[in-house]
Design a protein around this motif. Structure first.
Motif, PDB file in Angstrom:
ATOM      1  N   ASN A  44      37.016 -46.023 -33.882  1.00  0.00           N
ATOM      2  CA  ASN A  44      36.129 -46.003 -35.050  1.00  0.00           C
ATOM      3  C   ASN A  44      36.813 -46.591 -36.281  1.00  0.00           C
ATOM      4  O   ASN A  44      36.668 -46.073 -37.395  1.00  0.00           O
ATOM      5  CB  ASN A  44      35.656 -44.577 -35.353  1.00  0.00           C
ATOM      6  CG  ASN A  44      34.778 -44.010 -34.248  1.00  0.00           C
ATOM      7  OD1 ASN A  44      33.911 -44.708 -33.723  1.00  0.00           O
ATOM      8  ND2 ASN A  44      35.019 -42.766 -33.878  1.00  0.00           N
ATOM      9  N   ALA A  45      37.556 -47.675 -36.068  1.00  0.00           N
ATOM     10  CA  ALA A  45      38.367 -48.250 -37.144  1.00  0.00           C
ATOM     11  C   ALA A  45      37.651 -49.329 -37.937  1.00  0.00           C
ATOM     12  O   ALA A  45      38.171 -49.799 -38.952  1.00  0.00           O
ATOM     13  CB  ALA A  45      39.659 -48.832 -36.554  1.00  0.00           C
ATOM     14  N   VAL A  46      36.456 -49.753 -37.491  1.00  0.00           N
ATOM     15  CA  VAL A  46      35.732 -50.814 -38.190  1.00  0.00           C
ATOM     16  C   VAL A  46      34.272 -50.406 -38.364  1.00  0.00           C
ATOM     17  O   VAL A  46      33.754 -49.552 -37.640  1.00  0.00           O
ATOM     18  CB  VAL A  46      35.816 -52.157 -37.435  1.00  0.00           C
ATOM     19  CG1 VAL A  46      37.239 -52.689 -37.443  1.00  0.00           C
ATOM     20  CG2 VAL A  46      35.309 -52.022 -36.004  1.00  0.00           C
ATOM     21  N   ASP A  47      33.613 -51.046 -39.340  1.00  0.00           N
ATOM     22  CA  ASP A  47      32.201 -50.755 -39.605  1.00  0.00           C
ATOM     23  C   ASP A  47      31.267 -51.681 -38.845  1.00  0.00           C
ATOM     24  O   ASP A  47      30.129 -51.314 -38.548  1.00  0.00           O
ATOM     25  CB  ASP A  47      31.917 -50.879 -41.105  1.00  0.00           C
ATOM     26  CG  ASP A  47      32.702 -49.874 -41.927  1.00  0.00           C
ATOM     27  OD1 ASP A  47      32.665 -48.678 -41.579  1.00  0.00           O
ATOM     28  OD2 ASP A  47      33.373 -50.282 -42.893  1.00  0.00           O
ATOM     29  N   ILE A  48      31.739 -52.898 -38.527  1.00  0.00           N
ATOM     30  CA  ILE A  48      30.909 -53.875 -37.828  1.00  0.00           C
ATOM     31  C   ILE A  48      31.812 -54.916 -37.185  1.00  0.00           C
ATOM     32  O   ILE A  48      32.907 -55.202 -37.685  1.00  0.00           O
ATOM     33  CB  ILE A  48      29.893 -54.533 -38.788  1.00  0.00           C
ATOM     34  CG1 ILE A  48      28.850 -55.342 -38.010  1.00  0.00           C
ATOM     35  CG2 ILE A  48      30.592 -55.392 -39.843  1.00  0.00           C
ATOM     36  CD1 ILE A  48      27.639 -55.742 -38.854  1.00  0.00           C
ATOM     37  N   ILE A  49      31.363 -55.457 -36.052  1.00  0.00           N
ATOM     38  CA  ILE A  49      32.140 -56.438 -35.300  1.00  0.00           C
ATOM     39  C   ILE A  49      31.356 -57.736 -35.185  1.00  0.00           C
ATOM     40  O   ILE A  49      30.151 -57.715 -34.871  1.00  0.00           O
ATOM     41  CB  ILE A  49      32.485 -55.907 -33.897  1.00  0.00           C
ATOM     42  CG1 ILE A  49      33.443 -54.710 -34.003  1.00  0.00           C
ATOM     43  CG2 ILE A  49      33.104 -57.001 -33.025  1.00  0.00           C
ATOM     44  CD1 ILE A  49      33.715 -54.021 -32.673  1.00  0.00           C
ATOM     45  N   VAL A  50      32.021 -58.853 -35.452  1.00  0.00           N
ATOM     46  CA  VAL A  50      31.461 -60.179 -35.204  1.00  0.00           C
ATOM     47  C   VAL A  50      32.175 -60.719 -33.981  1.00  0.00           C
ATOM     48  O   VAL A  50      33.393 -60.899 -33.988  1.00  0.00           O
ATOM     49  CB  VAL A  50      31.670 -61.121 -36.403  1.00  0.00           C
ATOM     50  CG1 VAL A  50      31.084 -62.496 -36.101  1.00  0.00           C
ATOM     51  CG2 VAL A  50      31.029 -60.533 -37.658  1.00  0.00           C
ATOM     52  N   LEU A  51      31.423 -60.976 -32.919  1.00  0.00           N
ATOM     53  CA  LEU A  51      32.022 -61.256 -31.613  1.00  0.00           C
ATOM     54  C   LEU A  51      31.509 -62.572 -31.044  1.00  0.00           C
ATOM     55  O   LEU A  51      30.311 -62.732 -30.806  1.00  0.00           O
ATOM     56  CB  LEU A  51      31.687 -60.101 -30.663  1.00  0.00           C
ATOM     57  CG  LEU A  51      32.179 -60.193 -29.222  1.00  0.00           C
ATOM     58  CD1 LEU A  51      33.696 -60.259 -29.169  1.00  0.00           C
ATOM     59  CD2 LEU A  51      31.663 -58.982 -28.428  1.00  0.00           C
ATOM     60  N   ASP A  52      32.436 -63.518 -30.828  1.00  0.00           N
ATOM     61  CA  ASP A  52      32.076 -64.788 -30.200  1.00  0.00           C
ATOM     62  C   ASP A  52      31.937 -64.586 -28.698  1.00  0.00           C
ATOM     63  O   ASP A  52      32.695 -63.827 -28.082  1.00  0.00           O
ATOM     64  CB  ASP A  52      33.160 -65.832 -30.500  1.00  0.00           C
ATOM     65  CG  ASP A  52      32.782 -67.212 -29.974  1.00  0.00           C
ATOM     66  OD1 ASP A  52      31.567 -67.513 -29.941  1.00  0.00           O
ATOM     67  OD2 ASP A  52      33.688 -67.982 -29.626  1.00  0.00           O
ATOM     68  N   ILE A  53      30.969 -65.258 -28.091  1.00  0.00           N
ATOM     69  CA  ILE A  53      30.767 -65.108 -26.653  1.00  0.00           C
ATOM     70  C   ILE A  53      31.787 -65.905 -25.857  1.00  0.00           C
ATOM     71  O   ILE A  53      32.368 -65.416 -24.891  1.00  0.00           O
ATOM     72  CB  ILE A  53      29.330 -65.519 -26.259  1.00  0.00           C
ATOM     73  CG1 ILE A  53      28.337 -64.433 -26.702  1.00  0.00           C
ATOM     74  CG2 ILE A  53      29.231 -65.747 -24.760  1.00  0.00           C
ATOM     75  CD1 ILE A  53      26.921 -64.676 -26.295  1.00  0.00           C
ATOM     76  N   MET A  54      32.043 -67.150 -26.277  1.00  0.00           N
ATOM     77  CA  MET A  54      32.933 -68.023 -25.523  1.00  0.00           C
ATOM     78  C   MET A  54      34.373 -67.837 -25.984  1.00  0.00           C
ATOM     79  O   MET A  54      34.793 -68.388 -27.000  1.00  0.00           O
ATOM     80  CB  MET A  54      32.499 -69.482 -25.698  1.00  0.00           C
ATOM     81  CG  MET A  54      31.100 -69.768 -25.196  1.00  0.00           C
ATOM     82  SD  MET A  54      30.901 -69.384 -23.431  1.00  0.00           S
ATOM     83  CE  MET A  54      32.013 -70.585 -22.714  1.00  0.00           C
ATOM     84  N   MET A  55      35.123 -67.027 -25.221  1.00  0.00           N
ATOM     85  CA  MET A  55      36.528 -66.794 -25.540  1.00  0.00           C
ATOM     86  C   MET A  55      37.354 -66.827 -24.266  1.00  0.00           C
ATOM     87  O   MET A  55      36.839 -66.543 -23.181  1.00  0.00           O
ATOM     88  CB  MET A  55      36.708 -65.436 -26.232  1.00  0.00           C
ATOM     89  CG  MET A  55      36.084 -65.330 -27.599  1.00  0.00           C
ATOM     90  SD  MET A  55      36.602 -63.810 -28.431  1.00  0.00           S
ATOM     91  CE  MET A  55      36.041 -62.567 -27.256  1.00  0.00           C
ATOM     92  N   PRO A  56      38.645 -67.150 -24.368  1.00  0.00           N
ATOM     93  CA  PRO A  56      39.506 -67.135 -23.185  1.00  0.00           C
ATOM     94  C   PRO A  56      39.833 -65.704 -22.759  1.00  0.00           C
ATOM     95  O   PRO A  56      39.666 -64.762 -23.519  1.00  0.00           O
ATOM     96  CB  PRO A  56      40.766 -67.866 -23.668  1.00  0.00           C
ATOM     97  CG  PRO A  56      40.797 -67.607 -25.142  1.00  0.00           C
ATOM     98  CD  PRO A  56      39.354 -67.583 -25.580  1.00  0.00           C
ATOM     99  N   ARG A  57      40.283 -65.577 -21.530  1.00  0.00           N
ATOM    100  CA  ARG A  57      40.728 -64.308 -20.946  1.00  0.00           C
ATOM    101  C   ARG A  57      39.571 -63.326 -20.738  1.00  0.00           C
ATOM    102  O   ARG A  57      39.270 -62.972 -19.619  1.00  0.00           O
ATOM    103  CB  ARG A  57      41.850 -63.668 -21.779  1.00  0.00           C
ATOM    104  CG  ARG A  57      43.142 -64.484 -21.764  1.00  0.00           C
ATOM    105  CD  ARG A  57      44.259 -63.751 -22.469  1.00  0.00           C
ATOM    106  NE  ARG A  57      43.988 -63.573 -23.890  1.00  0.00           N
ATOM    107  CZ  ARG A  57      44.244 -64.514 -24.790  1.00  0.00           C
ATOM    108  NH1 ARG A  57      44.762 -65.676 -24.435  1.00  0.00           N
ATOM    109  NH2 ARG A  57      44.013 -64.298 -26.073  1.00  0.00           N
ATOM    110  N   MET A  58      38.935 -62.876 -21.809  1.00  0.00           N
ATOM    111  CA  MET A  58      37.825 -61.937 -21.686  1.00  0.00           C
ATOM    112  C   MET A  58      36.685 -62.432 -22.565  1.00  0.00           C
ATOM    113  O   MET A  58      36.819 -62.496 -23.781  1.00  0.00           O
ATOM    114  CB  MET A  58      38.258 -60.533 -22.123  1.00  0.00           C
ATOM    115  CG  MET A  58      37.169 -59.476 -21.938  1.00  0.00           C
ATOM    116  SD  MET A  58      37.679 -57.842 -22.563  1.00  0.00           S
ATOM    117  CE  MET A  58      39.055 -57.496 -21.470  1.00  0.00           C
ATOM    118  N   ASN A  59      35.550 -62.814 -21.951  1.00  0.00           N
ATOM    119  CA  ASN A  59      34.460 -63.362 -22.766  1.00  0.00           C
ATOM    120  C   ASN A  59      33.742 -62.267 -23.550  1.00  0.00           C
ATOM    121  O   ASN A  59      33.908 -61.078 -23.295  1.00  0.00           O
ATOM    122  CB  ASN A  59      33.475 -64.169 -21.908  1.00  0.00           C
ATOM    123  CG  ASN A  59      32.700 -63.319 -20.914  1.00  0.00           C
ATOM    124  OD1 ASN A  59      32.189 -62.258 -21.252  1.00  0.00           O
ATOM    125  ND2 ASN A  59      32.615 -63.784 -19.679  1.00  0.00           N
TER     126      ASN A  59
END
Length: 229
Positions: A44-59
């Motif tokens: 619970n360390a952040v209020d909101i996450i911006v997450l890219d779909i195309m990433m290496p290792r773990m999409n």
């Protein structure tokens, strides 16, 4: 100050977004490691996450799936322009909204604030009297919902959508009105995010005794929350 976690392996874009959002009043942490997002959500360390779909290792889809097992933290997905498959997959897994890349920093900031407003994560708002529609009880001030006496786990977007339908239980609510109340903008052509969120809420409510869904659709027009028989 709202804490934003930005996960993207595009270094140039990340630096641009981080600089703009910081100047716009957000506290931004950037990383290209999806495992960081999972750990931050669990703590619970952040209020909101911006997450890219195309990433290496773990999409991003895998990251989102793991986040949703741990936390209801709002998540905004960054998707490739025109990639409906990833958008729908993200929404089905509990993403609150998406923005197509490339996106302007100003648009991203506006979307973040809209998500925070409807999720209650911005810290604004006070406890209000419950909204009741049959066996559904919603508390808009605390963003808590109960269904048949049991807690109903909803994302911020799902809560806002169900709240609109509950306030007009038994009445048809147009997709255009839903989009304006839930997303703060007019409905665009071929935009399926409302349908995807409705599908998720339907699953959480289950079926009526007569075999119908509690949320009925009128093709091309909108949705209505059925009242008790």
């Amino acid at each position: 100050m709202t804490k934003v976690l930005l996960i993207d392996d595009d270094v140039d874009l990340t630096m641009l977004l981080q600089e703009y959002l910081t100047e716009d009043g957000f506290q931004v942490t950037a990383t290209e490691d999806g495992r960081t997002a999972i750990a931050q959500a669990a703590a619970n360390a952040v209020d909101i996450i911006v997450l890219d779909i195309m990433m290496p290792r773990m999409n991003g889809i895998d990251v989102l799936q793991r986040i949703r097992r741990l936390s209801p933290v709002p998540v905004l997905m960054l998707t490739a322009k025109g990639d409906d498959v990833d958008r729908i997959a993200g929404l089905n897994l509990g993403a609150d909204d998406y923005v197509s890349k490339p996106c302007s920093p100003g648009e991203l900031a506006a979307r973040l604030r809209a998500i925070l407003r409807r999720s209650g994560a911005s810290g604004a708002g006070t406890v209000q009297d419950g909204l009741r529609a049959g066996e559904l009880v919603m508390h808009p001030g605390t963003r808590v919902a109960e269904w048949r006496g049991q807690p109903l786990e909803l994302t911020g977007t799902e809560f806002s959508l169900l709240e609109v339908l509950a306030r007009h239980a038994g009445q048809l609510v147009s997709k255009q009105d839903i989009s304006k109340h839930v997303f703060g903008r007019p409905l665009m052509a071929f935009d399926r995010r409302i349908d995807v969120h409705v599908s998720s809420v339907r699953q959480k409510l289950g079926m009526r005794e007569d075999g119908q869904s509690w949320i009925q659709s009128v093709r091309g027009h909108g949705y209505q929350l059925l009242q008790d028989r």
